[in-house]
Design a protein around this motif. Structure first.
Motif, PDB file in Angstrom:
ATOM      1  N   ALA A   1       0.834  -1.209   0.000  1.00 28.12           N
ATOM      2  CA  ALA A   1       0.000   0.000   0.000  1.00 28.12           C
ATOM      3  C   ALA A   1       0.870   1.261   0.000  1.00 28.12           C
ATOM      4  O   ALA A   1       0.550   2.242  -0.681  1.00 28.12           O
ATOM      5  N   ILE A   2       1.966   1.233   0.762  1.00 28.81           N
ATOM      6  CA  ILE A   2       2.851   2.407   0.800  1.00 28.81           C
ATOM      7  C   ILE A   2       3.536   2.597  -0.551  1.00 28.81           C
ATOM      8  O   ILE A   2       3.675   3.719  -1.050  1.00 28.81           O
TER       9      ILE A   2
ATOM     10  N   HIS B   1       1.159   4.166  -2.784  1.00 27.91           N
ATOM     11  CA  HIS B   1       0.938   5.554  -2.386  1.00 27.91           C
ATOM     12  C   HIS B   1       2.049   6.469  -2.898  1.00 27.91           C
ATOM     13  O   HIS B   1       1.771   7.535  -3.478  1.00 27.91           O
TER      14      HIS B   1
ATOM     15  N   VAL C   1      -1.803   5.943   5.321  1.00 27.64           N
ATOM     16  CA  VAL C   1      -1.877   4.651   4.621  1.00 27.64           C
ATOM     17  C   VAL C   1      -1.760   3.515   5.620  1.00 27.64           C
ATOM     18  O   VAL C   1      -2.539   2.545   5.588  1.00 27.64           O
TER      19      VAL C   1
ATOM     20  N   ASN D   1      -4.917   3.048   7.666  1.00 29.08           N
ATOM     21  CA  ASN D   1      -6.066   2.527   6.928  1.00 29.08           C
ATOM     22  C   ASN D   1      -5.887   1.092   6.459  1.00 29.08           C
ATOM     23  O   ASN D   1      -6.879   0.380   6.260  1.00 29.08           O
TER      24      ASN D   1
END
Length: 591
Positions: free
Chosen positions: A426-427, A430, A450, A453
């Protein structure tokens, strides 16, 4: 199928379960000799039509837990999956319910139930008692051809008949009206079930003859282990599509029992006993979605829960009720379903006014408020260098997922590696969309959102607390360049903040064993590679370390001696990647 039970004596199991109903609902009493649960007499209740139902045990909460105000007057239980005797039913009719206003007997369409309840009804009629009987057959799974003269079996849709009839009786309606509406409800019902496995009856030998293969599902399986209409390997969307087709396809001459009213119908998704509430929620969402998209049906009521089981059956059923005019000049079917009842087996607490309000309002948030905003700190980094280092670190964590998962399977619940990988991916996504900026505090603040969540569980909370504190710690170090010394001071601040929320310290076999050595070494040397080496040594040192915190505390055996703490190892992999190293067959090498 599982043959493991806490109570293996089927007689004791049924008797104790029936007794438990009286413990959880003060309205009811038990005739243990005849396995009858009935409403306790109460002079404050005006006379009303009595409603009796029942059948074999193993379908709980049907029927015993549906006895009480607003629903059944009595329920008669047989042994597991076997009809009660005619004498049991006769006792219920003649001595366990009010007879002055008449009695309605509702029974599912199974030969033993129909015969034994029918025999008792005829005996009662012969003695002058006014009794009517409604037989419910809502299961379309078998079809007309195979069912022959027997007709459709009764399954979970029967519960809707009981609720509607019970609510009408509670309003003081006549036996003729209650019987008429109960019959009308039964005639407007269709149901079908599916299961991943047959069930084992306590006290019986375990047979594997009908065992379903892994991934195989049986459509139309009955609630007594009866065979369905077919088997196959399919995912949930395909399964639900087939089930709804059996319920709704007007061109299927073998199963087109009812033309469901797309403007007003009730949906009941019933747990056969072994499906978790979490998974039943996913099933319900899929059913509602397909009804809307493929059949243009939007139910006016959606009921989901455990209403009629097949012991611990690993399956569910779908029932649809056409809402039609009751023709008695009174309450509608919906009003009767919504009416109050005081029974433990009816789980539909949403009020009529709530359903009809159709409230679509939602709370929205300002996009700027939804993410943590950090004021520029003036603490600068080289975005290109930082992006490369962070990307390498995150990719190192992703590559280590299999090892971390293996370690956590030994000493925990197996989700640590997957959680870290999910967060790392996810990072990466992002920073690909929102590249790192020169001001490190602003960039890190967006990354914290991030983590908050995407990462859950204990490790997610620890990382979120740590990183939020790191944002503050870095902000206090600005303006200037984000040197290793600056990072070390900010990281020390984060460790102090984290210590307020967890008692974990070095030696407790947690990610702290990899974190503290990194921060301490970075502060002493200013060298990120030496700090990464210290972190890795700290993680490796958790092998054989007895845990003081986390799930590892509860894991027996000595396997913890063979693997490092998974959280510590995952963090050490991140720090090592951040220092520009990657694993090889002999250890780690510089990139």
């Amino acid at each position: 199928m599982s043959a493991k039970h806490f109570i293996n004596d089927p007689t004791k199991l049924v008797d104790s379960a029936l007794n438990s109903v009286t413990l959880t609902n003060p309205n009811v009493a038990l005739d243990p000799d005849h396995k009858i649960v009935y409403r306790r007499p109460n002079d404050s209740h005006p006379p009303q039509v009595s409603i009796i139902s029942g059948g074999g045990s193993g379908h709980e909460p049907s029927f015993a837990s549906m006895v009480g105000p607003g629903m059944l007057s009595a329920a008669v239980a047989g042994t597991i999956f076997a009809s009660p005797s005619a004498e049991q039913v006769r006792r219920a009719i003649t001595s366990r319910v009010q007879t002055a206003e008449g009695i309605l007997v509702v029974v599912m369409n199974y030969t033993g139930d129909v015969l034994n309840f029918g025999m008792a009804v005829e005996k009662a009629r012969a003695s002058g008692t006014r009794v009517e009987m409604v037989v419910v057959g809502d299961d379309v799974g078998v079809g007309r051809t195979k069912a022959g003269k027997v007709g459709r079996r009764g399954i979970a849709g029967t519960v809707l008949v009981l609720k509607i009839a019970g609510a009408l009786a509670a309003q003081g309606r006549s036996l003729e009206e209650v019987s008429q509406v109960a019959k009308l409800t039964a005639d407007n019902l269709v149901s079908v079930g599916a299961s991943l496995e047959h069930v084992h009856v306590p006290g019986r030998d375990l047979t594997q003859e009908d065992k379903l293969e892994l991934g195989e599902v049986e459509i139309g399986m009955g609630i007594h282990n009866e065979a369905g209409s077919g088997r196959g390997k399919m995912d949930l969307p395909e399964l639900v599509k087939k089930m709804l087709s059996q319920l709704l396809d007007a061109s299927d001459a073998d199963r087109a029992f009812l033309n469901v009213n797309s403007n007003e119908c009730v949906l009941l998704v019933n747990n056969l006993g072994g499906v978790s509430p979490l998974e039943l929620g996913g099933i319900t969402a899929e059913v509602v979605s397909q009804l809307r998209e493929n059949w243009s049906i939007q139910p006016v009521r959606i009921l989901a829960g455990t209403f009629m089981t097949s012991l611990n059956g690993l399956g569910f059923s779908i029932s649809l009720l056409n809402v039609v005019n009751t023709n008695i000049g009174g309450p509608s079917m919906i009003e009767l379903l919504d009416a109050d009842s005081e029974v433990t087996g009816w789980s539909a607490p949403i009020k009529k006014t709530t359903w009809e309000a159709k409230n679509k309002a939602v709370l929205t948030e300002n996009a700027e408020d939804s993410a943590q905003q950090a004021k520029p700190s003036g603490l600068k980094i080289d975005p290109q260098v930082a992006t490369k280092a962070l990307t390498t670190a995150l990719q190192t964590v992703i590559a280590a997922e299999a090892d971390i998962t293996r370690y956590d399977t030994v000493v925990g619940d197996g989700d640590c590696g997957i959680g870290l990988k999910r967060g790392a991916e996810a990072i990466l996504s992002h920073i690909d969309k929102q590249p790192l900026r020169e001001d490190i505090v602003s960039s890190l603040a967006s990354i914290v959102n991030v983590v908050e969540n995407v990462m859950d569980g204990t490790s997610g909370a620890l990382y979120a607390i740590f990183l939020n504190a790191l944002v503050k710690g870095l902000h206090e170090q600005g303006p200037g360049d984000a040197t290793p010394e600056v990072w070390a001071k900010a990281l020390k601040h984060s460790c102090d903040a984290l210590s307020k929320y967890t008692p974990a310290r070095p030696g407790d076999r947690t990610l702290i064993d990899a974190l503290y050595p990194y921060v301490e070494t970075l502060g002493q040397t200013g060298d990120v590679k030496k700090a990464a080496d210290a972190s890795r040594k700290g993680a490796e040192g958790t092998k054989g370390m007895k845990a003081s915190l986390g799930r590892t505390v509860y894991v027996g055996g000595s396997l913890y001696e063979e693997v490092p703490d998974p959280g510590a190892w995952g963090l050490a992999c991140f720090f090592t990647g951040l220092a520009g190293q990657k694993p090889n067959e002999e250890g780690w090498e510089s990139i």
